[in-house]
Design an enzyme around this catalytic site. Structure first.
Site, mmCIF file in Angstrom:
data_model
loop_
_atom_site.group_PDB
_atom_site.id
_atom_site.type_symbol
_atom_site.label_atom_id
_atom_site.label_comp_id
_atom_site.label_asym_id
_atom_site.label_seq_id
_atom_site.Cartn_x
_atom_site.Cartn_y
_atom_site.Cartn_z
ATOM 1 N N PHE A 8 41.079 61.190 38.007
ATOM 2 C CA PHE A 8 40.589 61.078 39.391
ATOM 3 C C PHE A 8 40.848 62.325 40.218
ATOM 4 O O PHE A 8 40.241 62.515 41.263
ATOM 5 C CB PHE A 8 41.248 59.873 40.085
ATOM 6 C CG PHE A 8 42.667 60.129 40.526
ATOM 7 C CD1 PHE A 8 42.923 60.763 41.738
ATOM 8 C CD2 PHE A 8 43.753 59.777 39.739
ATOM 9 C CE1 PHE A 8 44.227 61.028 42.150
ATOM 10 C CE2 PHE A 8 45.052 60.026 40.141
ATOM 11 C CZ PHE A 8 45.288 60.661 41.351
ATOM 12 N N LYS B 62 32.483 60.525 31.266
ATOM 13 C CA LYS B 62 33.030 59.273 31.811
ATOM 14 C C LYS B 62 34.033 59.652 32.909
ATOM 15 O O LYS B 62 35.177 59.968 32.631
ATOM 16 C CB LYS B 62 33.722 58.502 30.678
ATOM 17 C CG LYS B 62 33.769 56.994 30.840
ATOM 18 C CD LYS B 62 34.485 56.497 32.064
ATOM 19 C CE LYS B 62 36.000 56.525 31.926
ATOM 20 N NZ LYS B 62 36.697 56.182 33.207
ATOM 21 N N GLU C 101 37.238 55.797 37.125
ATOM 22 C CA GLU C 101 36.665 54.668 37.885
ATOM 23 C C GLU C 101 37.069 54.735 39.351
ATOM 24 O O GLU C 101 36.498 54.073 40.201
ATOM 25 C CB GLU C 101 37.099 53.327 37.257
ATOM 26 C CG GLU C 101 38.597 53.074 37.201
ATOM 27 C CD GLU C 101 39.273 53.704 35.984
ATOM 28 O OE1 GLU C 101 38.790 54.734 35.489
ATOM 29 O OE2 GLU C 101 40.314 53.163 35.553
ATOM 30 N N CYS D 43 47.764 68.520 38.299
ATOM 31 C CA CYS D 43 48.569 68.657 37.078
ATOM 32 C C CYS D 43 49.329 69.974 37.093
ATOM 33 O O CYS D 43 50.227 70.177 36.294
ATOM 34 C CB CYS D 43 47.695 68.557 35.850
ATOM 35 S SG CYS D 43 46.598 69.951 35.676
HETATM 36 P P1 NAD Z 1 44.681 58.113 33.678
HETATM 37 O O1 NAD Z 1 45.308 58.387 32.374
HETATM 38 O O2 NAD Z 1 45.059 56.865 34.397
HETATM 39 O O3 NAD Z 1 43.069 58.031 33.523
HETATM 40 C C1 NAD Z 1 42.319 59.064 32.964
HETATM 41 C C2 NAD Z 1 41.075 58.494 32.296
HETATM 42 O O4 NAD Z 1 41.465 57.619 31.228
HETATM 43 C C3 NAD Z 1 40.192 57.659 33.227
HETATM 44 O O5 NAD Z 1 38.854 58.003 32.986
HETATM 45 C C4 NAD Z 1 40.487 56.218 32.831
HETATM 46 O O6 NAD Z 1 39.365 55.387 32.976
HETATM 47 C C5 NAD Z 1 40.886 56.352 31.369
HETATM 48 N N1 NAD Z 1 41.907 55.374 30.950
HETATM 49 C C6 NAD Z 1 42.969 54.947 31.684
HETATM 50 N N2 NAD Z 1 43.722 54.102 30.946
HETATM 51 C C7 NAD Z 1 43.130 53.992 29.737
HETATM 52 C C8 NAD Z 1 43.432 53.249 28.547
HETATM 53 N N3 NAD Z 1 44.488 52.472 28.468
HETATM 54 N N4 NAD Z 1 42.605 53.380 27.485
HETATM 55 C C9 NAD Z 1 41.518 54.186 27.545
HETATM 56 N N5 NAD Z 1 41.192 54.895 28.651
HETATM 57 C C10 NAD Z 1 41.980 54.804 29.735
HETATM 58 O O7 NAD Z 1 44.922 59.389 34.603
HETATM 59 P P2 NAD Z 1 44.627 59.569 36.162
HETATM 60 O O8 NAD Z 1 45.598 58.768 36.944
HETATM 61 O O9 NAD Z 1 43.166 59.409 36.445
HETATM 62 O O10 NAD Z 1 44.954 61.121 36.354
HETATM 63 C C11 NAD Z 1 46.220 61.605 36.679
HETATM 64 C C12 NAD Z 1 46.910 62.179 35.465
HETATM 65 O O11 NAD Z 1 46.123 63.209 34.891
HETATM 66 C C13 NAD Z 1 48.244 62.841 35.784
HETATM 67 O O12 NAD Z 1 49.183 62.458 34.815
HETATM 68 C C14 NAD Z 1 47.941 64.328 35.686
HETATM 69 O O13 NAD Z 1 49.049 65.154 35.357
HETATM 70 C C15 NAD Z 1 46.931 64.344 34.598
HETATM 71 N N6 NAD Z 1 46.132 65.561 34.626
HETATM 72 C C16 NAD Z 1 46.381 66.491 33.676
HETATM 73 C C17 NAD Z 1 45.671 67.675 33.679
HETATM 74 C C18 NAD Z 1 45.968 68.739 32.664
HETATM 75 O O14 NAD Z 1 45.249 69.711 32.625
HETATM 76 N N7 NAD Z 1 46.982 68.581 31.829
HETATM 77 C C19 NAD Z 1 44.689 67.912 34.655
HETATM 78 C C20 NAD Z 1 44.462 66.913 35.615
HETATM 79 C C21 NAD Z 1 45.183 65.742 35.584
#
Ligand code: NAD
Length: 414
Positions: free
Chosen positions: A74, A98, A101, A206
């Site tokens: 997000f 994708k 959400e 991140c």
């Molecule tokens: P998230 O893991 O909750 O969700 C990311 C994606 O995964 C979404 O599209 C979601 O629909 C999907 N998803 C969530 N749970 C799932 C599951 N159990 N099975 C399959 N798909 C699933 O992450 P978020 O809260 O949207 O983003 C924040 C996180 O992203 C932080 O931890 C941040 O550090 C990380 N991030 C990392 C980078 C990087 O470059 N390393 C960059 C941006 C964000």
């Protein structure tokens, strides 16, 4: 995208909450990736060796892998899909994006633009949904490559599940980014940069600074001015001029961050700037947290080790740069580490020894430009090839080596 720049940026702010200038910066980075991917004729060039044996030439070409899926978080709804999408398309793949959400709107505009640009139907596809949608995509036999950016728990799941399904996969995870401040660092410059890193995007980045490790005399000098910078940050609606920080993404997120702050206090950290219970007039139901700073963190405490993903900075005080680097390397994540100093020798030592994929020297958010890979070490990354630039081209292509014989006798005829 240039023509619709303001519309895209405004939509990022509307759905994510970050301030308009940050949203503009995000869309600028997305466009930079499109520009780099337009260099595909040189990025995708193969190799050729004439006469590897008599009359035999050998060469390597790159071909698309097939259908590639991008699962996005997000916090950068406009930029992160563009770490991959332009390269995947330029390399000849079809793609499915994708979005999170929680932020599905910006990609609606981007995909309308892709359609207007004249891509054939079915080449670039947008699918919305959450975990069930992602898992259906991972299981689908028609998909060959998966990219993921999000939390470490999900990244690990995506990496293991997609790999087990025989797909190539790269998964970027969470972070807990430390920055070291040496006593010789320039105070004015350092404080502005560190405050922007810790509190920009409401800490939901991140590459946000989450721990500041103050070395020796830096503690006395930098702690009060950091607190000053935190207190004066203007919090509110990101669309309003003068606002420097918006809300966090959801009510649950605000509750989780405030609970972690409370845990930090219970674990013995000293509260030096408390941003909890923030109410912004006119936005009483907003998920606002003001910049928060806790000092004297125990390096083993949960606040020092857990990704907070909110505007919270923890301070740790040590005596030497060696102790500081040892603390950096103790962490389970390895997304970014930064050093603030005027010493070239200290910078060189740090650059070499710090265990992180992105290193900043007098930089607070060490985000690589589109022509460099967006790296990550330890629990911040699962895979081999990264987003952006040449890595993305390698990821979205498979190599084919051709060995070709044109016998001497046949060529002598001419
Ligand atoms: P998230 O893991 O909750 O969700 C990311 C994606 O995964 C979404 O599209 C979601 O629909 C999907 N998803 C969530 N749970 C799932 C599951 N159990 N099975 C399959 N798909 C699933 O992450 P978020 O809260 O949207 O983003 C924040 C996180 O992203 C932080 O931890 C941040 O550090 C990380 N991030 C990392 C980078 C990087 O470059 N390393 C960059 C941006 C964000």
């Amino acid at each position: 995208m240039e023509e619709h720049f303001e519309d895209l940026a405004r939509t990022v702010t509307l759905e994510n909450g970050k301030i308009l200038d940050e949203a503009r910066g995000e869309i600028r980075r997305a466009i930079e990736n499109v520009e780099v991917a337009c260099g595909i004729p040189t990025l995708m060039m193969g190799d050729f060796s004439e006469d590897v044996a008599r009359g035999i030439d050998e060469y390597m070409i790159r071909q698309p892998v097939g259908v590639a899926v991008m699962i996005c978080p997000f916090n950068f709804p406009g930029m992160i899909p563009f770490w991959y999408l332009p390269y995947a398309l330029a390399c000849g793949n079809t793609v499915i994006v994708k979005p999170s959400e929680r932020t599905p709107l910006t990609m609606q505009i981007a995909f309308r633009l892709i359609e207007q640009a004249g891509f054939p139907p079915g080449v670039a596809n947008l699918v919305n949904g959450s975990a069930d949608t992602v898992n259906a995509l991972l299981d689908h036999p028609g998909i060959q490559a998966v990219t993921f950016v999000g939390s470490t728990t999900t990244a690990r799941h995506i990496y293991t599940h997609a790999s087990a399904c025989g797909k190539r996969v790269q998964a970027q995870g969470g972070a807990k980014n430390p920055i070291i401040i040496l006593p010789d660092a320039d105070p004015g410059l350092t404080i502005n940069i560190v405050a922007d890193s810790a509190f920009g995007n409401a800490g939901q980045r991140c590459l946000a600074a989450s721990l500041a490790i103050l070395v020796g005399k830096a503690s006395q000098e930098f702690t009060p001015i950091l607190v000053e910078a935190a207190v004066h940050r203007v919090v509110g609606n990101g669309l309003e001029a003068g606002v420097q920080m918006g809300p966090v993404i959801t009510r649950q997120s605000k509750e989780r961050i405030e609970a972690l702050i409370q845990k930090g206090v219970e674990e013995g950290a000293e509260m030096v700037c408390d941003g909890r219970n923030t109410v912004i007039p006119g936005y009483e139901k907003g998920n606002f947290i003001r910049p928060t700073i806790l000092s004297d963190l125990n390096p083993g405490s949960s606040l020092a080790r857990t990704e907070i993903f909110g505007p919270v900075l923890g301070l740790i005080h040590v005596e030497t740069i060696n102790e500081a680097i040892a603390l950096v390397n103790q962490g389970e994540y390895g997304n970014m580490a930064c050093l603030f100093t005027n010493s070239g020798a200290a910078a060189r030592k740090f650059r070499s020894e710090a265990q992180a994929g992105n290193i900043g020297i007098n930089i607070g958010v060490a985000a690589p430009m589109a022509f460099y890979p967006f790296s990550g070490w330890k629990n911040s990354f699962f895979g081999t090839l990264h987003a952006q630039g040449k890595h993305a081209v390698e990821f979205f292509t498979q190599t084919k080596v051709v060995v070709e014989r044109w016998h001497d006798e046949w060529t002598r005829k001419f």
